[in-house]
Design a protein around this motif. Structure first.
Motif, short mmCIF file in Angstrom:
data_model
loop_
_atom_site.label_atom_id
_atom_site.label_comp_id
_atom_site.label_asym_id
_atom_site.label_seq_id
_atom_site.Cartn_x
_atom_site.Cartn_y
_atom_site.Cartn_z
N SER A 148 64.65 127.81 83.61
CA SER A 148 63.55 126.85 83.40
C SER A 148 62.80 127.17 82.11
N LEU A 196 70.61 119.33 83.10
CA LEU A 196 69.69 119.13 84.23
C LEU A 196 70.25 118.13 85.23
N SER A 226 65.29 117.86 89.27
CA SER A 226 66.14 118.13 88.11
C SER A 226 66.81 116.85 87.62
N ILE A 240 65.02 126.29 79.10
CA ILE A 240 65.01 124.84 78.90
C ILE A 240 63.71 124.42 78.24
N GLY A 249 65.96 115.22 84.07
CA GLY A 249 67.08 115.09 83.16
C GLY A 249 67.28 113.66 82.69
#
Length: 151
Positions: free
Chosen positions: A119, A25, A62, A122, A66
């Motif tokens: 997405s 990310l 992001s 993740i 992250g």
């Protein structure tokens, strides 16, 4: 919760996987910031980074997500399990929401189909890491094992 394992032997593996997801990310966001710098914050154009649509706003989100996931992973002690669970839910919801708004003016994060799918992947990875990331005392582990045997 009785269904989530406590002190699972594969916990370190799942922490590494969550950390690698967070690094992805951050890398995606950093490359997106480099690619979209100077443009509009919520531009809706054809900018692609790592095969995914993005804009400056999406790239900054992001990086922030992250870094937060990476920080929680480094801290550990059930902070990572809690953060992974909620960020996993967030990424699943974000993937579905952006999938619903792909070809509309409401696509503020400039997601493409690939971005929506990534997405959701993740989200699934973070939820899996959260499920096996819980740490507890020996008594909690024995209670979990007893509950598992009863089922």
């Amino acid at each position: 919760m009785a269904h989530f394992p406590v002190n699972h032997p594969a916990r370190p593996v799942y922490r590494v996987i969550a950390g690698l997801t967070a690094l992805y990310l951050v890398a995606f966001g950093a490359l997106g910031i480099l690619e979209t710098s100077g443009g509009e914050f919520l531009a809706q154009d054809d900018t692609l980074v790592l095969g995914q649509g993005t804009n400056l706003g999406n790239s900054l989100l992001s990086v922030v997500f992250g870094v937060l996931i990476l920080l929680a992973t480094v801290i550990g002690r059930n902070v990572d399990a809690f953060a992974n669970k909620w960020f996993g839910y967030l990424f699943m919801a974000l993937g579905l929401a952006t999938l619903a708004t792909l070809r509309t003016d409401a696509n503020y994060l400039n997601h493409s189909l690939a971005t929506s799918i990534v997405s959701m992947v993740i989200g699934i990875v973070l939820l899996l890491a959260a499920m096996y990331g819980k740490v507890g005392s020996e008594d909690e582990q024995k209670a979990w094992q007893q509950a598992r045997l009863v089922l």
